[in-house]
Design a protein around this motif. Sequence first.
Motif, PDB file in Angstrom:
ATOM      1  N   GLN A   1     -12.147   2.124   3.927  1.00 33.54           N
ATOM      2  CA  GLN A   1     -11.633   2.567   2.438  1.00 33.54           C
ATOM      3  C   GLN A   1     -11.901   1.173   1.726  1.00 33.54           C
ATOM      4  O   GLN A   1     -12.179   1.105   0.394  1.00 33.54           O
TER       5      GLN A   1
ATOM      6  N   GLN B   1      -9.109   2.457   7.417  1.00 36.62           N
ATOM      7  CA  GLN B   1      -8.622   1.894   6.338  1.00 36.62           C
ATOM      8  C   GLN B   1      -9.640   0.685   5.799  1.00 36.62           C
ATOM      9  O   GLN B   1      -9.948   0.590   4.800  1.00 36.62           O
TER      10      GLN B   1
ATOM     11  N   GLY C   1       0.829   3.732  -3.128  1.00 39.09           N
ATOM     12  CA  GLY C   1       0.193   5.104  -2.836  1.00 39.09           C
ATOM     13  C   GLY C   1      -0.805   5.283  -2.125  1.00 39.09           C
ATOM     14  O   GLY C   1      -0.914   6.128  -1.474  1.00 39.09           O
ATOM     15  N   SER C   2      -1.800   4.313  -2.159  1.00 38.33           N
ATOM     16  CA  SER C   2      -3.041   4.188  -1.432  1.00 38.33           C
ATOM     17  C   SER C   2      -3.683   2.767  -1.396  1.00 38.33           C
ATOM     18  O   SER C   2      -3.498   2.176  -2.499  1.00 38.33           O
TER      19      SER C   2
ATOM     20  N   ILE D   1       0.911  -1.058  -0.087  1.00 39.13           N
ATOM     21  CA  ILE D   1       0.101   0.005   0.157  1.00 39.13           C
ATOM     22  C   ILE D   1       0.615   1.439   0.143  1.00 39.13           C
ATOM     23  O   ILE D   1       0.480   2.154  -0.724  1.00 39.13           O
TER      24      ILE D   1
END
Length: 286
Positions: A210, A207, A179-180, A175
Motif C-alpha cells: 500500500q 501494508q 483511518g488508513s 495510521i
Amino acid sequence: MTALGQLDPIAVRRAVEAALAEDLGRAGDVTTAATIPADARARLVIAARQPGRLAGLPLAEAAFAALAPAIRFVAEKGDGDALAPGDVIARIEGPARPALSAERTALNFLGHLSGVATATASFADLIAHTRAKICCTRKTTPGLRVFEKYAVRCGGGANHRFGLDDAILIKDNHIAVAGSIAAALDGAKAYAGHLVKIEIEVDTLDQLDQVLAHGAADVVLLDNMGPDVLREAVARVAGRLVTEASGNVSLETVKAIAESGVDLISVGRITHSAPTLDLGLDVAVG
C-alpha cells in the motif's frame, strides 16, 4: 567511522553547569574543603578499567574548566577511539580542590556516553560486512539526547531524528487514528515542506504494498519482521525507498537482519539500556 561532528558548546556548558549545581548543592564540596588545603595542587589521570569505545571528552573537560579555568586538561585519546583496560584517556593538572570537586560530574558524563558508544560499536561491528547502519531512536535520557546521539556516532552508528520536528514518522497509532495508510500519507504529503522527509511504519508486506502504491513516502520502517520477510520487503522496495528495520533487535539477531539488505537498523537499547563504561580517576604517580 561515521563523522562525529561538533557538540554545541552552549549545550555542553548548560548540561555541565546543571550537573555541577546538582552535585555541589547549597554548601559545595564540604569534604574537599575540609581536607584539602586551599593552595594544594593535584595531578590526576583518567583511565579505562575495561575495554570499550570513548565518548564525552568535551563534557568531561568542561566540568573541570567550569570550576577552575586554570585546570589543564590534556586528552590522550579522542572520542571514537577504542579503549583497552589501563589506557590513559586524559591527564588533569591544577588546583586540587576544584579538580576533585569536578571528578564525579566529569566521570558521570564520560562513563555514560562511553557506554552508549560501546554498546553501539558492539552492534556496528557485527554488521560491518553489510550495507546496513545501526541507528538510534528517541528512547534517550531526558535532557541528554544530543549527547547520547553524539555518543552513537562515536560508536560508529548513525542518528535517527533528534525530535518530533525533524521529520514525519507515521507510526501504527497514527495510521489507526487517521483511518488508513493512504489517509495518513495524504495528510503527511499535504503538510510536509519540500525539505521534510516522510517515513511510515508497516508490519506486513500487504501494508508495504500500500505504501509503495501511494508513492508519498521516502522511508519505510519495517517493524518486527523476520529476516526472510525483510528480504522480501527489500526486494519489493527495489531501491525506491530507504528501508529501516526495527523491533527487538539484539546482538544475536542483528547480523541476519543486516544481511536481508535493509539500509538502517534502529536499536533503542544502545541508548536506553547501555551499561556505563568503567572509567577511573586517580592521582598520577611519578
